[in-house]
Every structure is written in C-alpha cells, then in structure tokens.
Design an enzyme around this catalytic site. Structure first.
Site, PDB file in Angstrom:
ATOM      1  N   ASN A  52     -35.294  67.998 -17.890  1.00 38.74           N
ATOM      2  CA  ASN A  52     -35.141  68.005 -16.333  1.00 38.74           C
ATOM      3  C   ASN A  52     -33.870  67.908 -15.806  1.00 38.74           C
ATOM      4  O   ASN A  52     -33.507  67.417 -14.576  1.00 38.74           O
ATOM      5  CB  ASN A  52     -35.986  66.624 -15.983  1.00 38.74           C
ATOM      6  CG  ASN A  52     -35.214  65.241 -16.214  1.00 38.74           C
ATOM      7  OD1 ASN A  52     -34.219  65.378 -17.017  1.00 38.74           O
ATOM      8  ND2 ASN A  52     -35.350  64.245 -15.779  1.00 38.74           N
ATOM      9  N   TYR A  53     -32.784  68.350 -16.097  1.00 44.04           N
ATOM     10  CA  TYR A  53     -31.536  68.439 -15.794  1.00 44.04           C
ATOM     11  C   TYR A  53     -31.177  69.878 -15.154  1.00 44.04           C
ATOM     12  O   TYR A  53     -31.472  70.945 -15.597  1.00 44.04           O
ATOM     13  CB  TYR A  53     -30.707  68.227 -16.808  1.00 44.04           C
ATOM     14  CG  TYR A  53     -30.281  66.794 -17.402  1.00 44.04           C
ATOM     15  CD1 TYR A  53     -30.847  65.764 -16.620  1.00 44.04           C
ATOM     16  CD2 TYR A  53     -29.565  66.848 -18.508  1.00 44.04           C
ATOM     17  CE1 TYR A  53     -30.717  64.456 -17.458  1.00 44.04           C
ATOM     18  CE2 TYR A  53     -29.542  65.333 -19.042  1.00 44.04           C
ATOM     19  CZ  TYR A  53     -29.884  64.149 -18.479  1.00 44.04           C
ATOM     20  OH  TYR A  53     -29.657  62.975 -19.046  1.00 44.04           O
ATOM     21  N   ALA A  54     -30.683  69.843 -13.835  1.00 47.79           N
ATOM     22  CA  ALA A  54     -30.638  68.892 -12.899  1.00 47.79           C
ATOM     23  C   ALA A  54     -31.586  69.050 -11.766  1.00 47.79           C
ATOM     24  O   ALA A  54     -31.354  69.880 -10.865  1.00 47.79           O
ATOM     25  CB  ALA A  54     -29.263  68.524 -12.395  1.00 47.79           C
TER      26      ALA A  54
END
Length: 319
Positions: A52-54
């Site tokens: 889930n970055y970023a």
C-alpha cells in the site's frame, strides 16, 4: 556492513534496513535508483516495502513502491543477494473510508495480496512477509494458517507482524507453536530514542511500548524492526518540529543528553540515535527512510559509531 539474523531461524540481513515507502511517489525513480544502488554497494541487503506504499501520495494507488523495486531488481539482477520484505493487511478498501476499512488478514486476502506483491516485485518469493496491522475481525487461527500455507508453498520464507501489541504477538505465536506452524520472527514497530507521551495516539500505527519491549526481552528468538527511528528528520532539521506525540517534558532531558553525546563523538544526532538503537538490549534493526544519497550516507556512517558505556548510560537514564 554488519548483519543480524531476523529471528533465531530467519534470514540474515544487514543491520540497517532501507525503507522504500516513498519510492515511486515523493522520491522519483532516478533518485530512488541512486539510493538503492548506493545502499547495496555499501553492503546493504535488507529492503522494506508494502502493498500500500504510498497510497496517500497525490495521484498514487499504493503499488508504486513495489513496482519500482521490481523494475530495479530486474535491471540489476541481484534478487538473490537481498532480503526483501513486504506487507499485507493495511491496503484501503476502494470507495470506503480509511482506516476504518482495510483489506485485513483473511486467508483469501493474504493469498491474493501475496500473489500481487510477487508479481509487482518480479520475484517468486518474499523473504519476510508482514501482517501490516492487526485485524480483530479475522480469527488469528485463519491468519496464521494462511501464512503457514504461503511458507509451505515457498512463496514466503519468514513471517513478521507490524503495529501489533505484545498480547497480539504472543497469542499468534502461541497458536502457531501449538499447531506446528511458523510464527512471527520479528515485529516492526515505531521506535526511536525519544519516547512518546503515555497518552500518545498514533492511529493504526503502534510504537514499541514497555509491554512489547519487555515481551521481546524474554523472547531471544525475536527481532525488533524499528520504523520512523529518526522521527522524520526532527532530530536534526529546524523545519521539522517534533511530532506532537513526543512533545512532553521528558523529551527535553533526552534531547539534551543526545546533543551532548553527539558533540562528544563528533557525530550527528541522527547517527547517535541509530547507534543507540543498534546497541539496544533487544536485537533491533532500524529502518532508514531517506530521500537522497547524502541522507543515506549519513545513516550508513552510524554503523562505525561506537558509544561507550558512560554515553549509553547517560542516554538511557535521561528523564
């Protein structure tokens, strides 16, 4: 570069981990590539990302970091030289408020998340796979069983958790031991020299509180992976005030001790903080998040800094 085993039977990794959270978003590909190249040239082997970055960066979808790392790995052909870590569980659910709605740690989610991360990273395995946040809605038995299946399939080598309490960690590992499954070999938590206020709220993030540190001290097979060790530059940059969670009277005495030791050693405050963490009684690997090669070089120099017993005592006992 010094190395440390991630858990008693986990992979051996460099003592400083490179955080890739901002790579592909606020840190552009050219700069990220230069940082990655310098880190590995210096002997670094441990790289940390997540699925889930970023996502919070303008225009981002949360896959940017893994995708950039996948391109870099393909160009350099150095996958087997690295300990690659990624995470699942904290990706937002499209169209719903975050953090109230996250992907979680169900068996189906973990399987699909792992396959997606492997595809983006261009690899057949993840050396260290984290439960990014706790998921009270999913039975721990389901989560640990799904992780065990990923290990059995060869898609994951070792397991870790992040943003979990000591009770969460103990419950998961006790269950895994009872079932003959692999358990968590490390916990990735916010941890730095300054301590947050007792009432500090970090949202879904968790810091290494006394309960967790005490638990880890009794578990020699565990490693603490410390994220945000430099508090976003607050130790050294006047334009980066301390996060409000760290603004309380106890911080003043510790900052004074930190400044004194930095002056005595000729090191920067950041380097003293990293050296303090590297010498922590609980085996600790700091994650360094940098946006330039110069910042990386400053952090790498902390590996050559030795704090004597008096300096460490003063740092430990301040406030």
């Amino acid at each position: 570069m010094h190395h440390r085993s991630i858990g008693v039977d986990g992979p051996s990794a460099s003592a400083l981990c490179l955080g890739a959270m901002t790579f592909g978003t606020t840190v552009d590909e050219e700069t990220a590539t230069a940082i990655l190249d310098r880190y590995t040239e210096a002997g670094g082997t441990f790289i940390d990302t997540a699925n889930n970055y970023a996502f919070w960066a303008p225009g981002a979808n949360g896959h940017e970091s893994e995708e950039l790392l996948g391109r870099w790995l393909a160009r350099r052909g150095n996958r087997d030289d690295l300990v690659l870590a990624t995470k699942a569980g904290a990706r937002p659910v499209p169209g719903l408020p975050f953090p109230e709605h996250k992907e979680g740690l169900s068996a189906r989610t973990l399987r699909e998340a792992a396959e997606g991360s492997l595809r983006r990273l261009g690899t057949d395995r993840v050396d260290l796979y984290y439960a990014h946040v706790a998921d009270p809605a999913t039975p721990v038995e389901e989560t640990m069983g799904a992780f065990a299946d990923l290990v059995a399939d060869g898609k994951v080598t070792a397991l870790g958790c992040s943003n979990h309490t000591a009770a969460d960690l103990a419950a998961a590992n006790d269950l895994a031991t009872g079932r003959g499954w692999p358990g968590y070999r490390c916990v990735q938590q916010r941890h730095s020299y300054l301590r947050p206020r007792p009432d500090a709220d970090f949202g879904i993030q968790r810091h290494a509180d006394e309960a967790l540190l005490s638990h880890l001290a009794q578990q020699p097979s565990m490693t603490l992976i410390a994220y945000s060790p430099l508090l976003g530059g607050s130790y050294s940059r006047p334009d980066r005030p301390l996060p409000e969670q760290y603004q309380w009277p106890a911080a003043k005495a510790r900052l004074t001790a930190l400044s004194e030791v930095a002056e005595e050693t000729g090191a920067t405050a950041n380097q003293v903080v990293l050296a303090w963490l590297l010498g922590h009684p609980v085996p600790t690997v700091p994650i360094i998040g940098v946006s330039s090669v110069a910042q990386l070089d400053e952090s790498l120099a902390a590996l050559d800094l030795t704090l004597d017993d008096d300096q460490r005592h003063r740092l430990d006992t301040a406030a």
